[in-house]
Design an enzyme around this catalytic site. Sequence first.
Site, mmCIF file in Angstrom:
data_model
loop_
_atom_site.group_PDB
_atom_site.id
_atom_site.type_symbol
_atom_site.label_atom_id
_atom_site.label_comp_id
_atom_site.label_asym_id
_atom_site.label_seq_id
_atom_site.Cartn_x
_atom_site.Cartn_y
_atom_site.Cartn_z
ATOM 1 N N SER A 97 0.785 -1.231 0.000
ATOM 2 C CA SER A 97 0.000 0.000 0.000
ATOM 3 C C SER A 97 0.819 1.283 0.000
ATOM 4 C CB SER A 97 -0.944 0.008 1.201
ATOM 5 O OG SER A 97 -0.222 -0.031 2.414
ATOM 6 N N HIS A 148 -5.422 -3.889 -1.594
ATOM 7 C CA HIS A 148 -5.250 -2.903 -2.678
ATOM 8 C C HIS A 148 -5.247 -3.544 -4.062
ATOM 9 C CE1 HIS A 148 -4.677 0.786 -0.321
ATOM 10 N NE2 HIS A 148 -4.188 -0.026 0.588
ATOM 11 N N LYS A 180 -12.337 -0.405 0.034
ATOM 12 C CA LYS A 180 -11.500 0.424 -0.833
ATOM 13 C C LYS A 180 -12.168 0.537 -2.204
ATOM 14 C CE LYS A 180 -7.235 -0.160 1.763
ATOM 15 N NZ LYS A 180 -7.788 -0.683 3.002
#
Length: 399
Positions: A184, A212, A243
């Site tokens: 990340s 991610h 996310k």
Amino acid sequence: MSNVHELGFLREKIEALKEQGVYRKLPVLQGANEAKILLDGKEVINLSSNNYLGFANHPRLKQGAISAVEKYGAGAGAVRTIVGNMAIHEELEKLLAEFKREEAVFIYQSGFNCNAGTIQAITDKGDLIISDELNHASIIDGVRLSRADRAVFRHSDMDHLEQILAEKRQEYNNVLIITDGVFSMDGDIAKLPEIVELAEKYEALTYVDDAHGSGVLGESGRGTVDHFGLQGRVDFTIGTLSKAIGVVGGYVAGSKTMYEWLNHRSRPVLFSTTLPPAAAGAIIEAIKMLMETTEYTDRLWENANYFKQGLGQLGFNTGQSETPITPVIIGDEAKTMEFSQQLLEKGVFVSGIVFPTVPRGTGRVRCMVTAAHSKEQLDQAVEIFEQVGQKMGILAGGH
């Protein structure tokens, strides 16, 4: 007499943060998390959110949440194992398993909970966990909660990983190799094919935290495992729903055996109320959207590459990123925070990230480009980066 309730020891630590130039106040968002936001009363271009696909305020997700609230209420009312397991949670898990092309998916209230709950449930005394040194804080905490022994390999260093396996494998019952799918802070991708080959060679299990990579890599955002075509060879794939998916929550994708065991032994699920129906309803809609089309992930990558090219041409150091995460590495901690502050004054919000989140001397602003940004907004952001970079002497030709 000193008053023990004044928490003097914490006050001193807070003062130290101020002296180091890293003390901060929480910014306040006055509206939805979009490409352009109203932050502390000022309209700015947002380059700090994890809302990769622009789903957080998408009409379809909002409608999915509203419909779920109307049918199931505001909260689940209990932990899942007692009476909080609703039909909508089951529907979500089945849809996610289909999307991930795995046998089963087990959901959690957050990605952090997912790591904290899964790692300690699947490892025991007599096992070994081998973890990449740059793994996320939630993995580190999950490993701490486990009774297994632990070893750390140098970031993405396959020789070092093999050395640990060769030395230690025979001493343990099970060995679990844990890595982020996408790291990340730098935006680099794990060497997953090599990790899986080593795991198979030494009869170890693999665990990938794809926070991610979810909604970003692979076909229509199916993740790092899909990106490398490794379905069925990674034992535990962790995904986040907060996310790219735009809501909240986490999940583990894997086998039915994994599902059954976590259902009995995962502490965050046994001891904490499950996802609210609104979250489940919105997530279901997001997954359906990704299964219908690749347009969202296509636009994300197009924007990310466009922005990177703009910064690269100016001469900024964007590190080793292979994903839409674009760090602009400044180095000095206080200078990084100053750079972030000056960008904000000119209309770009990108938060500074310094020690302890990243190693000392590698302070950076981490730019998160989304599918929702327009080319005009990205052009404007690059222009502001150039102005501030020259003014602060970060770019050649500056003062």
